[in-house]
Design a protein around this motif. Structure first.
Motif, short mmCIF file in Angstrom:
data_model
loop_
_atom_site.label_atom_id
_atom_site.label_comp_id
_atom_site.label_asym_id
_atom_site.label_seq_id
_atom_site.Cartn_x
_atom_site.Cartn_y
_atom_site.Cartn_z
N ARG A 38 0.77 -1.25 0.01
CA ARG A 38 0.03 0.01 0.01
C ARG A 38 0.69 1.24 0.03
NH1 ARG A 38 -2.64 -3.58 3.47
NH2 ARG A 38 -4.81 -3.88 3.20
N THR A 39 0.44 2.49 -0.45
CA THR A 39 0.92 3.61 -0.52
C THR A 39 0.54 4.36 0.91
OG1 THR A 39 -0.85 4.97 -1.43
CG2 THR A 39 0.77 4.02 -3.12
N ARG A 40 1.24 5.26 1.40
CA ARG A 40 0.99 5.81 2.55
C ARG A 40 -0.51 6.53 2.51
NH1 ARG A 40 6.38 6.03 2.08
NH2 ARG A 40 7.68 5.95 3.77
N ARG A 41 -0.72 6.85 1.41
CA ARG A 41 -2.28 7.54 1.16
C ARG A 41 -3.33 6.54 1.49
NH1 ARG A 41 -5.17 12.04 -0.67
NH2 ARG A 41 -3.48 13.24 -0.40
N GLN A 42 -2.99 5.25 0.87
CA GLN A 42 -3.99 4.33 1.18
C GLN A 42 -3.92 3.78 2.49
OE1 GLN A 42 -1.97 1.50 -1.84
NE2 GLN A 42 -3.48 2.09 -3.33
N ILE A 43 -2.96 3.88 3.19
CA ILE A 43 -2.93 3.47 4.62
C ILE A 43 -3.81 4.37 5.28
CG2 ILE A 43 -1.32 3.11 6.73
CD1 ILE A 43 0.76 2.11 4.74
N ALA A 44 -3.50 5.68 5.19
CA ALA A 44 -4.05 6.87 5.83
C ALA A 44 -5.80 6.80 5.74
CB ALA A 44 -3.73 8.31 5.19
N ARG A 50 -4.89 11.63 8.90
CA ARG A 50 -4.36 12.45 7.87
C ARG A 50 -3.15 11.82 7.35
NH1 ARG A 50 -4.23 16.55 12.35
NH2 ARG A 50 -2.09 16.31 12.08
N ASP A 51 -2.68 12.57 6.35
CA ASP A 51 -1.27 12.17 5.69
C ASP A 51 -0.09 12.34 6.55
OD1 ASP A 51 -2.71 11.49 3.51
OD2 ASP A 51 -2.38 13.16 2.29
N GLY A 52 0.12 13.33 7.19
CA GLY A 52 1.03 13.85 8.10
C GLY A 52 1.54 12.62 9.08
N PRO A 53 0.59 12.42 9.93
CA PRO A 53 0.75 11.53 11.30
C PRO A 53 0.80 10.19 10.52
CG PRO A 53 -1.06 12.73 11.66
CD PRO A 53 -0.96 12.97 10.36
N THR A 54 0.37 9.73 9.27
CA THR A 54 0.50 8.44 8.91
C THR A 54 2.05 8.17 8.04
OG1 THR A 54 -1.61 8.43 8.10
CG2 THR A 54 -0.46 6.94 6.80
N GLY A 56 4.71 9.87 9.01
CA GLY A 56 5.56 9.82 10.40
C GLY A 56 5.75 8.42 10.89
N ARG A 57 4.19 7.66 10.89
CA ARG A 57 4.51 6.32 11.34
C ARG A 57 5.12 5.34 10.44
NH1 ARG A 57 2.50 9.69 14.28
NH2 ARG A 57 4.87 10.06 14.28
N CYS A 58 4.48 5.56 9.20
CA CYS A 58 5.44 4.63 8.05
C CYS A 58 6.92 4.83 7.98
CB CYS A 58 4.48 5.04 6.68
SG CYS A 58 2.95 4.31 6.59
N ASN A 59 7.30 5.99 8.00
CA ASN A 59 8.81 6.16 7.91
C ASN A 59 9.42 5.58 9.25
OD1 ASN A 59 8.46 7.59 5.60
ND2 ASN A 59 8.71 9.88 6.62
N SER A 60 8.90 5.72 10.36
CA SER A 60 9.65 5.00 11.47
C SER A 60 9.48 3.45 11.41
CB SER A 60 9.04 5.41 13.06
OG SER A 60 7.52 5.10 13.01
#
Length: 98
Positions: A38-44, A50-54, A56-60
């Protein structure tokens, strides 16, 4: 810039585990548990975040090697490419991260 930090502080910092997941990271891993990329947008969108917190979590999670990049997908609305994330094959259900 140099700062003075005691050796015990440095040792304590280096001993911190990066494998432990936060509650929000566990929510992302629950979504990713089916093994689909999935993309970060799909996860969000699935989490209702929202995209920002998603991001951040995905990057970590990528830094902790709980998720890996497996390519890119073109967004039909924006015509831009987004990175696809997936649980590594050696850990298909995220078992180590629950």
């Amino acid at each position: 810039m140099r700062t003075q930090v005691s050796q015990t502080s440095l040792s304590a910092y280096r001993s911190l585990s990066t494998a432990a997941l936060t509650g929000t990271e566990m929510e992302v891993m629950a979504v990713m548990g089916d093994g689909k990329a999935r993309t970060r947008r799909q996860i969000a969108d699935e989490l209702g975040w929202r995209d920002g917190p998603t991001c951040g979590r995905c990057n970590s999670l990528v830094a902790k090697k709980a998720l890996i990049s497996v390519g890119e997908q073109k967004n039909p609305e924006s015509n831009k490419y987004a990175e696809l994330l997936q649980i590594p094959p050696k850990n298909p259900q995220g078992v180590l991260f629950q």
